[in-house]
Design a protein around this motif. Structure first.
Motif, PDB file in Angstrom:
ATOM      1  N   UNK A 107       0.738  -1.000  -0.076  1.00 16.80           N
ATOM      2  CA  UNK A 107       0.078  -0.199  -0.200  1.00 16.80           C
ATOM      3  C   UNK A 107       0.848   1.205  -0.137  1.00 16.80           C
ATOM      4  N   UNK A 108      -0.061   2.483  -0.430  1.00 17.82           N
ATOM      5  CA  UNK A 108       0.827   3.669  -0.469  1.00 17.82           C
ATOM      6  C   UNK A 108      -0.135   4.674   0.259  1.00 17.82           C
ATOM      7  N   UNK A 109       0.392   5.724   0.838  1.00 15.24           N
ATOM      8  CA  UNK A 109      -0.211   6.653   0.973  1.00 15.24           C
ATOM      9  C   UNK A 109      -0.249   7.806  -0.127  1.00 15.24           C
ATOM     10  N   UNK A 110      -1.455   7.852  -0.741  1.00  7.29           N
ATOM     11  CA  UNK A 110      -1.620   8.511  -2.070  1.00  7.29           C
ATOM     12  C   UNK A 110      -2.344   9.891  -1.689  1.00  7.29           C
ATOM     13  N   UNK A 111      -1.693  11.101  -2.090  1.00 11.36           N
ATOM     14  CA  UNK A 111      -2.226  12.345  -2.049  1.00 11.36           C
ATOM     15  C   UNK A 111      -2.483  12.843  -3.142  1.00 11.36           C
ATOM     16  N   UNK A 112      -3.685  13.550  -3.510  1.00 15.20           N
ATOM     17  CA  UNK A 112      -4.262  13.751  -4.585  1.00 15.20           C
ATOM     18  C   UNK A 112      -4.475  15.469  -4.467  1.00 15.20           C
ATOM     19  N   UNK A 117       3.554   4.539   5.141  1.00 16.43           N
ATOM     20  CA  UNK A 117       3.458   3.899   3.778  1.00 16.43           C
ATOM     21  C   UNK A 117       4.468   4.824   3.043  1.00 16.43           C
ATOM     22  N   UNK A 118       4.791   4.407   1.854  1.00 14.79           N
ATOM     23  CA  UNK A 118       5.822   5.145   0.935  1.00 14.79           C
ATOM     24  C   UNK A 118       4.541   6.142   0.507  1.00 14.79           C
ATOM     25  N   UNK A 119       4.954   7.276   0.340  1.00 11.80           N
ATOM     26  CA  UNK A 119       4.062   8.475  -0.137  1.00 11.80           C
ATOM     27  C   UNK A 119       4.216   8.832  -1.659  1.00 11.80           C
ATOM     28  N   UNK A 120       2.932   8.829  -2.222  1.00  9.54           N
ATOM     29  CA  UNK A 120       2.663   9.183  -3.826  1.00  9.54           C
ATOM     30  C   UNK A 120       1.961  10.469  -3.823  1.00  9.54           C
ATOM     31  N   UNK A 121       2.641  11.487  -4.139  1.00 12.10           N
ATOM     32  CA  UNK A 121       1.773  12.806  -4.340  1.00 12.10           C
ATOM     33  C   UNK A 121       1.427  12.849  -5.871  1.00 12.10           C
ATOM     34  N   UNK A 122       0.286  12.924  -6.074  1.00 10.44           N
ATOM     35  CA  UNK A 122       0.021  13.214  -7.685  1.00 10.44           C
ATOM     36  C   UNK A 122      -0.758  14.865  -7.806  1.00 10.44           C
ATOM     37  N   UNK A 123      -0.430  15.411  -8.828  1.00 18.11           N
ATOM     38  CA  UNK A 123      -0.943  16.704  -8.923  1.00 18.11           C
ATOM     39  C   UNK A 123      -0.643  17.172 -10.524  1.00 18.11           C
ATOM     40  N   UNK A 169       9.261  16.237   2.306  1.00 15.29           N
ATOM     41  CA  UNK A 169       8.537  15.031   2.184  1.00 15.29           C
ATOM     42  C   UNK A 169       9.426  13.942   2.549  1.00 15.29           C
ATOM     43  N   UNK A 170       8.941  12.669   2.978  1.00 22.27           N
ATOM     44  CA  UNK A 170      10.092  11.515   3.301  1.00 22.27           C
ATOM     45  C   UNK A 170      10.928  11.682   1.933  1.00 22.27           C
ATOM     46  N   UNK A 171      12.023  10.897   2.413  1.00 24.31           N
ATOM     47  CA  UNK A 171      12.844  10.946   1.172  1.00 24.31           C
ATOM     48  C   UNK A 171      12.566   9.673   0.200  1.00 24.31           C
TER      49      UNK A 171
END
Length: 311
Positions: free
Chosen positions: A105-110, A153-159, A175-177
């Motif tokens: 899983x990921x932490x997904x921010x949109x 969880x690994x972070x994925x930032x979409x935008x 942000x986390x590295x």
């Protein structure tokens, strides 16, 4: 091969699979038979602007499970993509994501301020959050990232490009590295002029991560598949999506690697509309990948006038 079999199997293709051509031909025959605009246009790659001016579908549009609508352009016209089966879009989105990111899983921010709920990008991220996101995954509109930046969880930032740039300039943030930023384009609609290389450098600085962790996604309302670029300018499409660069004045002529031209896409996920689309994006091929150089000057392609007159 039947249409139902294609719906069930297209994401199982491997790169270079010979069955791509078979599916491509089955779909072209089906789409020319049942989509009047495509049949009357005649050429293989339908100009993307057709989605602004006509109902591009092989079925009664009242039966669409969803309608994606593009953002407004200078003309004020919006593309409409009538999606017969959302399960096909879901399959394409998830298979392309997993091939690049894995299962999470990921932490997904949109971060998509100004985007309509009718946007295909909004729908895509809802699917990704539901399928791969943890409990901290979310859409947000604020001018700062949501919550604690130390994601478990690994972070994925979409935008969109300039939304992310504005967000980064409201910082700086750390942000986390191991975080990834995925910009989805959108630079053409903003007044500021910036190259993708400069954008990525500024995003990396503003969010405190390495520049190679700033990635890109290539997609549009008129296509049901996406390509990703991982830390550089070259997008790699999934195996069911072929991208060619063609001569703008003769789209039948495929250009060699490094020669700039128009990006032409065959997306096998576009089962019930038209699979082969001539975009208005200028690009170059790099082996199995491609680079986007910007918008084709004027974005008024030969063939569109015929399309408007005949359709």
């Amino acid at each position: 091969m039947t249409i139902a079999e294609i719906e069930a199997q297209f994401t199982g293709l491997n790169r270079g699979d010979s069955s791509f051509a078979e599916i491509e031909q089955v779909l072209e025959t089906y789409q020319r038979t049942y989509c009047e605009v495509y049949r009357r246009f005649g050429e293989k790659h339908l100009p993307v602007s057709a989605f602004k001016h006509a109902e591009i579908a092989t079925f009664p549009v009242s039966e669409a499970e969803c309608v994606f609508v593009s953002s407004a352009t200078g003309s004020g016209l919006r593309s409409r993509h009538f999606v017969r089966r959302l399960a096909v879009y879901d399959a394409s989105v998830c298979a392309a994501f997993e091939a690049v990111f894995g299962k999470g899983p990921y932490t997904i921010w949109a971060h998509l301020p100004g985007y309509s709920t009718e946007s295909s990008l909004v729908c895509m991220l809802k699917i990704l959050i539901q399928r791969y996101g943890d409990e901290r995954s979310q859409f947000f509109l604020a001018s700062e990232p949501p919550g604690n930046l130390d994601a478990t969880s690994p972070l994925v930032l979409f935008g969109a490009a300039f939304g992310l740039l504005s967000l980064s300039e409201a910082g700086p943030w750390q942000l986390p590295q191991n975080a990834r930023i995925v910009e989805t384009g959108g630079m053409k609609t903003h007044q500021r002029d910036i190259t993708r290389r400069e954008l990525h450098a500024r995003l990396a600085e503003g969010f405190g991560i390495q520049e190679e962790h700033v990635w890109s996604e290539y997609g549009m309302c008129e296509l049901l598949s996406q390509a990703y670029a991982q830390g550089g300018p070259v997008y790699v499409p999934p195996p069911w999506m072929h991208v060619r660069v063609v001569d703008p004045h003769n789209p039948k002529q495929i250009l060699s690697d490094g020669q700039p031209g128009l990006i032409a896409v065959t997306d096998l996920a576009n089962i019930h509309t038209v699979s082969s689309i001539l975009t208005e994006d200028l690009g170059v091929s790099h082996g199995e990948g491609f680079e986007v150089l910007g918008r084709f000057p004027g974005s008024a392609l030969r063939g569109c006038n015929f399309l408007l007159e005949s359709a």
